[in-house]
Scaffold this motif. Structure first.
Motif, PDB file in Angstrom:
ATOM      1  N   TYR A   1       0.859  -1.166   0.000  1.00 35.77           N
ATOM      2  CA  TYR A   1       0.000   0.000   0.000  1.00 35.77           C
ATOM      3  C   TYR A   1       0.899   1.221   0.000  1.00 35.77           C
ATOM      4  O   TYR A   1       1.857   1.283   0.772  1.00 35.77           O
ATOM      5  CB  TYR A   1      -0.883  -0.022   1.263  1.00 35.77           C
ATOM      6  N   THR A   2       0.619   2.154  -0.881  1.00 38.23           N
ATOM      7  CA  THR A   2       1.503   3.307  -1.014  1.00 38.23           C
ATOM      8  C   THR A   2       0.710   4.598  -0.911  1.00 38.23           C
ATOM      9  O   THR A   2      -0.366   4.729  -1.510  1.00 38.23           O
ATOM     10  CB  THR A   2       2.235   3.277  -2.370  1.00 38.23           C
ATOM     11  N   ILE A   3       1.240   5.510  -0.147  1.00 33.71           N
ATOM     12  CA  ILE A   3       0.679   6.860  -0.105  1.00 33.71           C
ATOM     13  C   ILE A   3       1.658   7.765  -0.839  1.00 33.71           C
ATOM     14  O   ILE A   3       2.855   7.733  -0.578  1.00 33.71           O
ATOM     15  CB  ILE A   3       0.534   7.349   1.356  1.00 33.71           C
ATOM     16  N   LEU A   4       1.119   8.533  -1.768  1.00 38.93           N
ATOM     17  CA  LEU A   4       1.961   9.501  -2.475  1.00 38.93           C
ATOM     18  C   LEU A   4       1.797  10.857  -1.809  1.00 38.93           C
ATOM     19  O   LEU A   4       0.674  11.313  -1.587  1.00 38.93           O
ATOM     20  CB  LEU A   4       1.532   9.590  -3.938  1.00 38.93           C
ATOM     21  N   THR A   5       2.890  11.468  -1.487  1.00 37.61           N
ATOM     22  CA  THR A   5       2.796  12.764  -0.818  1.00 37.61           C
ATOM     23  C   THR A   5       3.652  13.776  -1.556  1.00 37.61           C
ATOM     24  O   THR A   5       4.548  13.416  -2.320  1.00 37.61           O
ATOM     25  CB  THR A   5       3.306  12.673   0.628  1.00 37.61           C
ATOM     26  N   LYS A   6       3.333  15.014  -1.281  1.00 40.82           N
ATOM     27  CA  LYS A   6       4.177  16.053  -1.877  1.00 40.82           C
ATOM     28  C   LYS A   6       4.321  17.187  -0.872  1.00 40.82           C
ATOM     29  O   LYS A   6       3.445  17.358  -0.013  1.00 40.82           O
ATOM     30  CB  LYS A   6       3.584  16.478  -3.211  1.00 40.82           C
TER      31      LYS A   6
ATOM     32  N   GLN B   1      12.089  20.366  -5.034  1.00 35.55           N
ATOM     33  CA  GLN B   1      11.315  19.616  -4.054  1.00 35.55           C
ATOM     34  C   GLN B   1      10.762  18.382  -4.745  1.00 35.55           C
ATOM     35  O   GLN B   1      10.465  18.410  -5.936  1.00 35.55           O
ATOM     36  CB  GLN B   1      10.178  20.484  -3.517  1.00 35.55           C
ATOM     37  N   PHE B   2      10.623  17.332  -3.983  1.00 39.60           N
ATOM     38  CA  PHE B   2      10.252  16.060  -4.606  1.00 39.60           C
ATOM     39  C   PHE B   2       9.019  15.443  -3.964  1.00 39.60           C
ATOM     40  O   PHE B   2       8.763  15.625  -2.777  1.00 39.60           O
ATOM     41  CB  PHE B   2      11.406  15.066  -4.489  1.00 39.60           C
ATOM     42  N   TYR B   3       8.301  14.718  -4.784  1.00 40.04           N
ATOM     43  CA  TYR B   3       7.229  13.872  -4.251  1.00 40.04           C
ATOM     44  C   TYR B   3       7.870  12.780  -3.391  1.00 40.04           C
ATOM     45  O   TYR B   3       9.001  12.375  -3.631  1.00 40.04           O
ATOM     46  CB  TYR B   3       6.467  13.177  -5.386  1.00 40.04           C
ATOM     47  N   MET B   4       7.113  12.292  -2.435  1.00 40.87           N
ATOM     48  CA  MET B   4       7.640  11.216  -1.603  1.00 40.87           C
ATOM     49  C   MET B   4       6.643  10.065  -1.588  1.00 40.87           C
ATOM     50  O   MET B   4       5.440  10.273  -1.465  1.00 40.87           O
ATOM     51  CB  MET B   4       7.883  11.715  -0.185  1.00 40.87           C
ATOM     52  N   LYS B   5       7.163   8.868  -1.741  1.00 38.70           N
ATOM     53  CA  LYS B   5       6.317   7.666  -1.671  1.00 38.70           C
ATOM     54  C   LYS B   5       6.457   7.061  -0.284  1.00 38.70           C
ATOM     55  O   LYS B   5       7.575   6.885   0.208  1.00 38.70           O
ATOM     56  CB  LYS B   5       6.817   6.608  -2.665  1.00 38.70           C
ATOM     57  N   CYS B   6       5.322   6.752   0.339  1.00 42.40           N
ATOM     58  CA  CYS B   6       5.373   6.061   1.619  1.00 42.40           C
ATOM     59  C   CYS B   6       4.717   4.696   1.414  1.00 42.40           C
ATOM     60  O   CYS B   6       3.534   4.621   1.113  1.00 42.40           O
ATOM     61  CB  CYS B   6       4.604   6.823   2.690  1.00 42.40           C
ATOM     62  N   THR B   7       5.511   3.662   1.555  1.00 45.81           N
ATOM     63  CA  THR B   7       5.015   2.324   1.232  1.00 45.81           C
ATOM     64  C   THR B   7       5.032   1.423   2.461  1.00 45.81           C
ATOM     65  O   THR B   7       5.983   1.447   3.237  1.00 45.81           O
ATOM     66  CB  THR B   7       5.887   1.692   0.133  1.00 45.81           C
ATOM     67  N   THR B   8       3.982   0.660   2.591  1.00 42.79           N
ATOM     68  CA  THR B   8       3.953  -0.347   3.644  1.00 42.79           C
ATOM     69  C   THR B   8       3.293  -1.605   3.092  1.00 42.79           C
ATOM     70  O   THR B   8       2.802  -1.616   1.967  1.00 42.79           O
ATOM     71  CB  THR B   8       3.197   0.178   4.888  1.00 42.79           C
TER      72      THR B   8
ATOM     73  N   CYS C   1       7.907  10.856 -17.318  1.00 41.30           N
ATOM     74  CA  CYS C   1       6.839  10.241 -16.538  1.00 41.30           C
ATOM     75  C   CYS C   1       7.308   9.876 -15.143  1.00 41.30           C
ATOM     76  O   CYS C   1       6.499   9.672 -14.242  1.00 41.30           O
ATOM     77  CB  CYS C   1       6.331   8.984 -17.238  1.00 41.30           C
ATOM     78  N   MET C   2       8.597   9.761 -14.987  1.00 37.95           N
ATOM     79  CA  MET C   2       9.113   9.405 -13.678  1.00 37.95           C
ATOM     80  C   MET C   2       9.734  10.600 -12.977  1.00 37.95           C
ATOM     81  O   MET C   2      10.454  10.462 -11.996  1.00 37.95           O
ATOM     82  CB  MET C   2      10.150   8.277 -13.811  1.00 37.95           C
ATOM     83  N   ASP C   3       9.454  11.762 -13.519  1.00 40.84           N
ATOM     84  CA  ASP C   3       9.999  12.980 -12.927  1.00 40.84           C
ATOM     85  C   ASP C   3       9.222  13.279 -11.647  1.00 40.84           C
ATOM     86  O   ASP C   3       8.071  13.686 -11.684  1.00 40.84           O
ATOM     87  CB  ASP C   3       9.849  14.126 -13.927  1.00 40.84           C
ATOM     88  N   SER C   4       9.859  13.060 -10.529  1.00 37.13           N
ATOM     89  CA  SER C   4       9.131  13.232  -9.276  1.00 37.13           C
ATOM     90  C   SER C   4       9.363  14.604  -8.666  1.00 37.13           C
ATOM     91  O   SER C   4       9.028  14.845  -7.520  1.00 37.13           O
ATOM     92  CB  SER C   4       9.548  12.135  -8.296  1.00 37.13           C
ATOM     93  N   ARG C   5       9.919  15.509  -9.432  1.00 36.82           N
ATOM     94  CA  ARG C   5      10.103  16.865  -8.902  1.00 36.82           C
ATOM     95  C   ARG C   5       8.748  17.572  -8.874  1.00 36.82           C
ATOM     96  O   ARG C   5       7.888  17.342  -9.719  1.00 36.82           O
ATOM     97  CB  ARG C   5      11.081  17.657  -9.784  1.00 36.82           C
ATOM     98  N   VAL C   6       8.600  18.397  -7.920  1.00 39.73           N
ATOM     99  CA  VAL C   6       7.369  19.167  -7.837  1.00 39.73           C
ATOM    100  C   VAL C   6       7.457  20.290  -8.864  1.00 39.73           C
ATOM    101  O   VAL C   6       8.468  20.986  -8.942  1.00 39.73           O
ATOM    102  CB  VAL C   6       7.200  19.749  -6.430  1.00 39.73           C
ATOM    103  N   ALA C   7       6.402  20.367  -9.662  1.00 39.29           N
ATOM    104  CA  ALA C   7       6.411  21.398 -10.695  1.00 39.29           C
ATOM    105  C   ALA C   7       6.477  22.788 -10.038  1.00 39.29           C
ATOM    106  O   ALA C   7       5.807  23.044  -9.043  1.00 39.29           O
ATOM    107  CB  ALA C   7       5.158  21.279 -11.549  1.00 39.29           C
ATOM    108  N   ARG C   8       7.276  23.606 -10.611  1.00 43.99           N
ATOM    109  CA  ARG C   8       7.468  24.947 -10.036  1.00 43.99           C
ATOM    110  C   ARG C   8       6.312  25.840 -10.445  1.00 43.99           C
ATOM    111  O   ARG C   8       5.846  25.797 -11.572  1.00 43.99           O
ATOM    112  CB  ARG C   8       8.775  25.544 -10.541  1.00 43.99           C
TER     113      ARG C   8
END
Lengths: 212, 301
Positions: B38-43, B62-69, B292-299
Motif C-alpha cells: 500500500y503506497t501513499i503519495l505525498t508532496k 522539491q520532490f514527491y515522496m512515496k510512503c510504502t507499507t 513520466c518518472m519525474d518526481s520533482r514538484v512542478a514549479r
C-alpha cells in the motif's frame, strides 16, 4: 595346468626334437588368463566373506567378469580340441641334465598325467549336477523369450514421463488447487474491454498520483 | 542513496499464465514471491523559495515522496490476481488502514529524475529510509481534511523540507488525551507526514508476484485505487483497478547500494539488456519515459 610349463626350456636344448611349442604356448597363455580371472572372482567373494559389512560387488560387474571367464574357457576348450592330436601323442619327460634329485617334487608334479583324486571328485560331481538340471537349449531359449515379452508387457503398462510418480503429481495438483492459482484452468477466457495501459502511464501514476 | 536500473513493460491479462510459467522455467523458482503493498503519495505542502543570492546554488528542487507499507489484510489475502477483476462483479474491500492501532513499517522514498540521455535502461538515484510507526489516532487540527484532498499549499517561506534520512528513528507515539472530546481524529502517521511538511496526494494498492533472476528483480503486478463511486462503508474502502483492461504491469530492475562502482552498474545494465533480449518474444521490456518518472514538484511560475 602343469604340463606346459616344461616347454620353455626345451627348445633351446633340443632343437631337433619335434616339440609342439606353438600349441603349448597358446594353451599356456589361455590357462594363465583363466587362472587370473578365477582368482579375481574368488578374491572378491572371499573379501565379502571375511568382512560381512563390505558390500558384494554389484551384479553387473560379477556378471561381466563371469562372461569374460566363460569366453576364456571356451577359447581354451577349442584350443585343446584343435591340438588334441599333437597333445595326445606327446610324451613329456625330463631331460638328462635336469637336476632331478634336487627337484624331485617338481618333476613328479610336472609329469603327472592323472588328475588328483579330489579333482576327479569335482568332475564327477559337476557331471552329476548338470544331469540334474539339464535343460534343452530350445527350452532355455523359449524361457528367455518369454521373459523378454513379459518385461515388455509390464513396461507398457507404465508411462515413463518426467521425474514424478503418479501419486506425486496428484498430490501436487490437489495442493495447487487449494493454495496456488496459477495452474487453475479458467472457465472462460477474459476479454479485455480496452488495450492495456502503457507502462509510462502507470509509472506516471506511481510517481505523481495522477493519470496523464 | 541507492541507484536503480529499470525496464518496464505490460502484458494483457490473458498472457499471465504463460508469462508466469515461462518465468518459472527461466528463473527456476516454482513459487514466486508475492507482492502486496500500500503506497501513499505525498508532496511537500509548502513551496520552498530560497532568497536569490548570487554565487549560491539557487536551483533547489522539491520532490514527491512515496510512503510504502505492506498490505496484509484479508482483502489482500483473498485477492487472486490470476483472475480478472470485472467491474460490478468483484468486491475488494480493504480495511481502512488507519482504523486499528498497530505497528507498521513505512518505507519513505524520494527518487531523482532518471538520468538524461539516450540510455539502454532507465537509471535513477533514490533515497529511502524505513521508519517504524505506532499507529494511533490523534485529534484533527485542521477540520474536514480528507485523504483524497490535495493539500492547500500556502506559499510561505520555510526552511528546506527535511529529507527522510533525518527521520530515521522510531517515532514517538503521539498520545491522545482522551479527555479531550473531538469528533475529528486522524491517524498519527498522517500527522507525522503533516509535521514533516508533506501532504497526501493519492494512494494506491499493488498486488502481484516477484521473480529473481540473478540480481534482477522481475515484478508483475496490478495497481488498485479507491473506487470513488462506491457507497461509503464504515472501516472499509472499496477498490477498483487503475487499469480497467486488467493488464499487468511489469518492472524489471536492479538496485545498487550507495557507492556501487561503475563496473558493477555497467554489468547490471548488460544483465538487464540480456534479459530484455531473452524475454523478447514474451513481453517487450522498454525504457520508461523519463518525464513520466519525474518526481520533482512542478514549479509555480
Amino acid at each position: 595346468m602343469n604340463k606346459p610349463q616344461q616347454s620353455p626350456e626345451e627348445p633351446k636344448l633340443n632343437p631337433h626334437n619335434d616339440i609342439p611349442v606353438e600349441s603349448l604356448e597358446l594353451i599356456r597363455n589361455r590357462l594363465h588368463q583363466v587362472y587370473q580371472s578365477l582368482r579375481k572372482l574368488a578374491d572378491q567373494i572371499n573379501y565379502t566373506n571375511r568382512n560381512p559389512k563390505a558390500k558384494l560387488p554389484s551384479y553387473s560387474s560379477l556378471h561381466g567378469q563371469f562372461q569374460v571367464f566363460i569366453t576364456q574357457l571356451h577359447s581354451i576348450a577349442s584350443q585343446l580340441d584343435h591340438n588334441s592330436e599333437v597333445l595326445g601323442s606327446t610324451n613329456a619327460y625330463p631331460l638328462p641334465n635336469f637336476p632331478t634329485t634336487q627337484h624331485e617334487g617338481l618333476v613328479t608334479t610336472l609329469l603327472r598325467k592323472k588328475p588328483l583324486p579330489a579333482v576327479d571328485e569335482w568332475v564327477d560331481e559337476a557331471m552329476k549336477n548338470s544331469e540334474a538340471f539339464k535343460l534343452t537349449v530350445e527350452k532355455d531359449n523359449e524361457f528367455a523369450e518369454w521373459c523378454f515379452l513379459k518385461v515388455k508387457e509390464l513396461a507398457d503398462e507404465f508411462n515413463f514421463d518426467g521425474f514424478l510418480t503418479e501419486e506425486d503429481i496428484k498430490a501436487k495438483q490437489d495442493e495447487s488447487k487449494s493454495a496456488e492459482h496459477i495452474e487453475e484452468p479458467e472457465d472462460k477466457p477474459f476479454v479485455p474491454s480496452k488495450p492495456p495501459m502503457r507502462p509510462d502511464v502507470a509509472m506516471k501514476f506511481m510517481t505523481h498520483g495522477v493519470l496523464i | 542513496m541507492g541507484h536503480q536500473l529499470l525496464l518496464t513493460s505490460s502484458i494483457p491479462h490473458s498472457h499471465y499464465t504463460q508469462t508466469v510459467a515461462t518465468l518459472q522455467a527461466l528463473t527456476g523458482s516454482h513459487s514466486p514471491q508475492t507482492i502486496a503493498t500500500y503506497t501513499i503519495l505525498t508532496k511537500p505542502k509548502n513551496v520552498f523559495k530560497p532568497k536569490f543570492e548570487p554565487g549560491k546554488v539557487n536551483q533547489i528542487e522539491q520532490f514527491y515522496m512515496k510512503c510504502t507499507t505492506v498490505w496484509n489484510d484479508d482483502a489482500s489475502k483473498d485477492l487472486d490476481i490470476a483472475k480478472p477483476v470485472v467491474e460490478g462483479d468483484s468486491d475488494i474491500s480493504v480495511d481502512r488502514l488507519f482504523a486499528g492501532k498497530e505497528v507498521k513499517h513505512w518505507t519513505l522514498q524520494i527518487a531523482d529524475i532518471p538520468n538524461a540521455g539516450k540510455n539502454v535502461v532507465s537509471a535513477q538515484n533514490f533515497y529511502e529510509s524505513t521508519v517504524v510507526h505506532h499507529h494511533t489516532s490523534v485529534t484533527e487540527q485542521v477540520p474536514n481534511r480528507n485523504l483524497r484532498e490535495e493539500a492547500n499549499a500556502d506559499v510561505v517561506e520555510v526552511s528546506p523540507v527535511p529529507t527522510p534520512q533525518q527521520t530515521n528513528t522510531t517515532d514517538d507515539v503521539e498520545m491522545v488525551d482522551t479527555a479531550e472530546t473531538s469528533s475529528e481524529t486522524k491517524d498519527s502517521f498522517l500527522q507525522f507526514l503533516d509535521d514533516l511538511g508533506y501532504g497526501v496526494v493519492n494512494q494506491y494498492w499493488m498486488k502481484g508476484i516477484r521473480f529473481f533472476q540473478g540480481d534482477i528483480v522481475i515484478e508483475i503486478f496490478k495497481i488498485f485505487v479507491r473506487d470513488d463511486d462506491a457507497p461509503f462503508q464504515e472501516s472499509k474502502i472499496k477498490l477498483q483497478l487503475l487499469d480497467d483492461s486488467n493488464a499487468f504491469q511489469i518492472k524489471a530492475y536492479i538496485s545498487f547500494p550507495k557507492g556501487a562502482g561503475v563496473d558493477l552498474i555497467n554489468k547490471g545494465t548488460k544483465d538487464l539488456t540480456t534479459l530484455q533480449a531473452t524475454l523478447h518474444n514474451l513481453f517487450e521490456l522498454g525504457v520508461p519515459d523519463r518525464m513520466c518518472m519525474d518526481s520533482r514538484v512542478a514549479r509555480y511560475a
